[in-house]
Design a protein around this motif. Structure first.
Motif, PDB file in Angstrom:
ATOM      1  N   PHE A 245       0.813  -1.217   0.000  1.00 39.90           N
ATOM      2  CA  PHE A 245       0.000   0.000   0.000  1.00 39.90           C
ATOM      3  C   PHE A 245       0.849   1.271   0.000  1.00 39.90           C
ATOM      4  O   PHE A 245       0.318   2.374   0.076  1.00 39.90           O
ATOM      5  N   VAL A 246       2.165   1.101  -0.094  1.00 39.11           N
ATOM      6  CA  VAL A 246       3.064   2.261  -0.093  1.00 39.11           C
ATOM      7  C   VAL A 246       2.993   2.979  -1.431  1.00 39.11           C
ATOM      8  O   VAL A 246       3.167   2.365  -2.482  1.00 39.11           O
TER       9      VAL A 246
ATOM     10  N   LEU B  66       9.397   4.908   4.034  1.00 35.11           N
ATOM     11  CA  LEU B  66      10.398   5.010   5.089  1.00 35.11           C
ATOM     12  C   LEU B  66       9.914   4.334   6.370  1.00 35.11           C
ATOM     13  O   LEU B  66      10.650   3.571   7.015  1.00 35.11           O
ATOM     14  N   VAL B  67       8.663   4.600   6.734  1.00 35.36           N
ATOM     15  CA  VAL B  67       8.096   3.978   7.935  1.00 35.36           C
ATOM     16  C   VAL B  67       8.017   2.460   7.774  1.00 35.36           C
ATOM     17  O   VAL B  67       8.373   1.695   8.688  1.00 35.36           O
ATOM     18  N   ALA B  68       7.567   2.012   6.606  1.00 37.00           N
ATOM     19  CA  ALA B  68       7.421   0.569   6.376  1.00 37.00           C
ATOM     20  C   ALA B  68       8.774  -0.134   6.414  1.00 37.00           C
ATOM     21  O   ALA B  68       8.895  -1.227   6.988  1.00 37.00           O
ATOM     22  N   VAL B  69       9.790   0.469   5.818  1.00 36.73           N
ATOM     23  CA  VAL B  69      11.123  -0.137   5.812  1.00 36.73           C
ATOM     24  C   VAL B  69      11.679  -0.241   7.222  1.00 36.73           C
ATOM     25  O   VAL B  69      12.245  -1.268   7.611  1.00 36.73           O
ATOM     26  N   CYS B  70      11.530   0.822   8.008  1.00 38.93           N
ATOM     27  CA  CYS B  70      12.039   0.798   9.385  1.00 38.93           C
ATOM     28  C   CYS B  70      11.319  -0.255  10.223  1.00 38.93           C
ATOM     29  O   CYS B  70      11.938  -0.963  11.040  1.00 38.93           O
ATOM     30  N   ALA B  71      10.011  -0.382  10.030  1.00 37.45           N
ATOM     31  CA  ALA B  71       9.263  -1.417  10.748  1.00 37.45           C
ATOM     32  C   ALA B  71       9.739  -2.809  10.327  1.00 37.45           C
ATOM     33  O   ALA B  71       9.920  -3.703  11.171  1.00 37.45           O
ATOM     34  N   TYR B  72       9.950  -2.986   9.044  1.00 34.83           N
ATOM     35  CA  TYR B  72      10.395  -4.280   8.516  1.00 34.83           C
ATOM     36  C   TYR B  72      11.758  -4.680   9.074  1.00 34.83           C
ATOM     37  O   TYR B  72      11.939  -5.803   9.564  1.00 34.83           O
ATOM     38  N   THR B  73      12.734  -3.779   9.025  1.00 36.11           N
ATOM     39  CA  THR B  73      14.084  -4.121   9.474  1.00 36.11           C
ATOM     40  C   THR B  73      14.131  -4.343  10.988  1.00 36.11           C
ATOM     41  O   THR B  73      14.819  -5.257  11.453  1.00 36.11           O
ATOM     42  N   CYS B  74      13.417  -3.542  11.753  1.00 33.24           N
ATOM     43  CA  CYS B  74      13.398  -3.740  13.208  1.00 33.24           C
ATOM     44  C   CYS B  74      12.758  -5.079  13.572  1.00 33.24           C
ATOM     45  O   CYS B  74      13.261  -5.811  14.439  1.00 33.24           O
ATOM     46  N   CYS B  75      11.669  -5.412  12.906  1.00 37.60           N
ATOM     47  CA  CYS B  75      11.009  -6.697  13.174  1.00 37.60           C
ATOM     48  C   CYS B  75      11.887  -7.870  12.754  1.00 37.60           C
ATOM     49  O   CYS B  75      11.958  -8.894  13.450  1.00 37.60           O
TER      50      CYS B  75
END
Length: 429
Positions: free
Chosen positions: A96-97, A104-113
């Protein structure tokens, strides 16, 4: 054939491998398709994509420690399941990006998870598998991951061939779904007993004690330096082959096949040689020597006057490189587990695993600058860096193993006492 073993024995090891296989297939498709999707479909520039990934992996490297600590306190099984679901949802958000802030928000959430999932899974492995079997089990998981990535990359190749928005979305959706399936597989595991309760009761000393453990930090730093081999096949060598050698461009694919098949078939056999901290240190020392030799071979490929000569040298170098990679993995896993206190595996594995995120973060820029600008000298300097880190690991491990942190000495003793029994109990090793 007896020396080729991919599927681990039944029990927790096989369930962990199934979970890894499930989401690595999805990851394989994601790695192949994601950048082209974000650039061609979403319309983001390569520079902005790279900046977001850099920030994301930097945050992920930091997030792994507290998320691993959470796994210590609340139980690694539940946190691993939670992180797997969260990672799947983060990947699903990519569908949905349509703007850079959302990306940016989605990538940061992905890498942290992802980093939190890695720490929790390692803690879960440590809680369910006896010390003498952890490195062997980790080798099985590595073989499984490589097999899954290869299959996923093939599926991602179909999406690339179709080159439509629907095909890219399907590949990303499959990756997100794979993490949800992996979470379901993890529910089949029993929770490890004993460790989380002690940690939750406040018996584990200062919170995030790994950040005060200087010997373990040194070991982790040396391991991170060795992990700089990771961008070689995916980033550095494609550019090197095109710009500096006469080899055809498809040689890149051949090198990836050599690496993947080598790890799938022989990683478990290689890990059987590592039984304790001395043998682990020796494996990493040998890895430093072998990776130096691989760098020298890659440098030699530029001197080939024909495409066949250059291609054969590159293939030989890839065989040497994958040997060094397997030696490094076998020694590194043993060290990472054995030097961590039993009740703090989550935070320690999160810290140790941050080396992977840091290597992904700084490796591409560092290695492309060093190799493409320095040529043969750059390759030799890189090899010397691997050799230095490999030689330094032995003294660093000896320092860390005698540092007196609660639980470490007993963990190392358990590995030493049961190491010979592992070989004697399994004639296939």
């Amino acid at each position: 054939m007896r020396f080729i073993r991919i599927v681990p024995p039944g029990g927790p090891a096989r369930t962990l491998a199934l979970a890894q296989l499930t989401n690595s297939v999805g990851d394989g498709a994601y790695y192949v398709c994601s950048v082209l999707y974000f650039s061609r479909i979403v319309g983001l520039s390569p520079t902005r994509i790279g900046a977001a990934l850099t920030l994301g992996w930097a945050l992920g490297a930091v997030a792994g420690v507290p998320l691993g600590h959470l796994a210590d306190r609340r139980g690694p099984r539940g946190i691993a399941i939670l992180m797997s679901v969260a990672t799947g949802l983060a990947v699903g958000s990519f569908l949905f990006v349509r703007s850079y802030p959302a990306f940016l928000v989605a990538v940061c959430a992905y890498t942290c998870c992802q980093c939190g999932l890695g720490a929790a899974r390692q803690a879960l492995l440590a809680g369910l598998v006896e010390p003498a079997r952890r490195t062997e089990t980790r080798a099985y998981l590595q073989s499984t991951v490589n097999a899954g990535l290869a299959l996923g990359a093939a599926l991602g190749g179909i999406a690339l061939r179709l080159d439509t928005e629907a095909s890219y979305l399907t590949a990303l959706a499959a990756d997100g779904a794979s993490f949800l399936v992996a979470a379901a597989v993890l529910t089949r595991l029993r929770p490890p007993t004993g460790v989380p309760a002690a940690a939750a009761a406040g018996q584990d000393g200062p919170s995030l004690s790994v950040l005060r453990d200087r010997p373990y930090a040194l070991v982790s730093l040396l391991n991170m330096i060795m992990l700089l081999y990771m961008p070689l096949l995916s980033v550095v060598l494609p550019l090197w082959i095109v710009e500096r050698t006469e080899a055809p461009s498809w040689t890149v694919s051949a090198l990836l096949v050599v690496n993947t098949v080598g790890v799938v078939l022989f990683q478990v056999r290689m890990a059987a040689r590592v039984r304790d901290l001395p043998s682990a240190s020796r494996a990493i020392r040998h890895a430093g020597v072998v990776l130096l030799a691989a760098c020298a071979c890659f440098a030699l490929s530029a001197t080939g006057t024909t495409a066949w000569t250059a291609g054969l040298v590159l293939l030989a170098a890839a065989c040497v490189q994958v040997l060094g990679e397997m030696l490094l993995g076998s020694g590194s896993w043993e060290i990472g587990f054995a030097l961590a206190p039993p009740d703090k595996q989550g935070q320690y594995q999160g810290f140790y695993g941050a080396g992977t995120a840091v290597a992904r973060l700084i490796g591409p820029l560092l290695l492309t600058t060093l190799v493409l600008s320095g040529g043969t000298l750059g390759w030799l300097l890189l090899g010397a860096l691997f050799l230095t880190a490999g030689l330094a690991m032995g003294p660093a491990v000896r320092w860390a193993s005698g540092r007196g942190v609660g639980g470490v000495v007993s963990a190392v003793s358990a590995v030493s006492e049961t190491g010979s029994r592992r070989t004697e109990g399994d004639p296939a090793l």
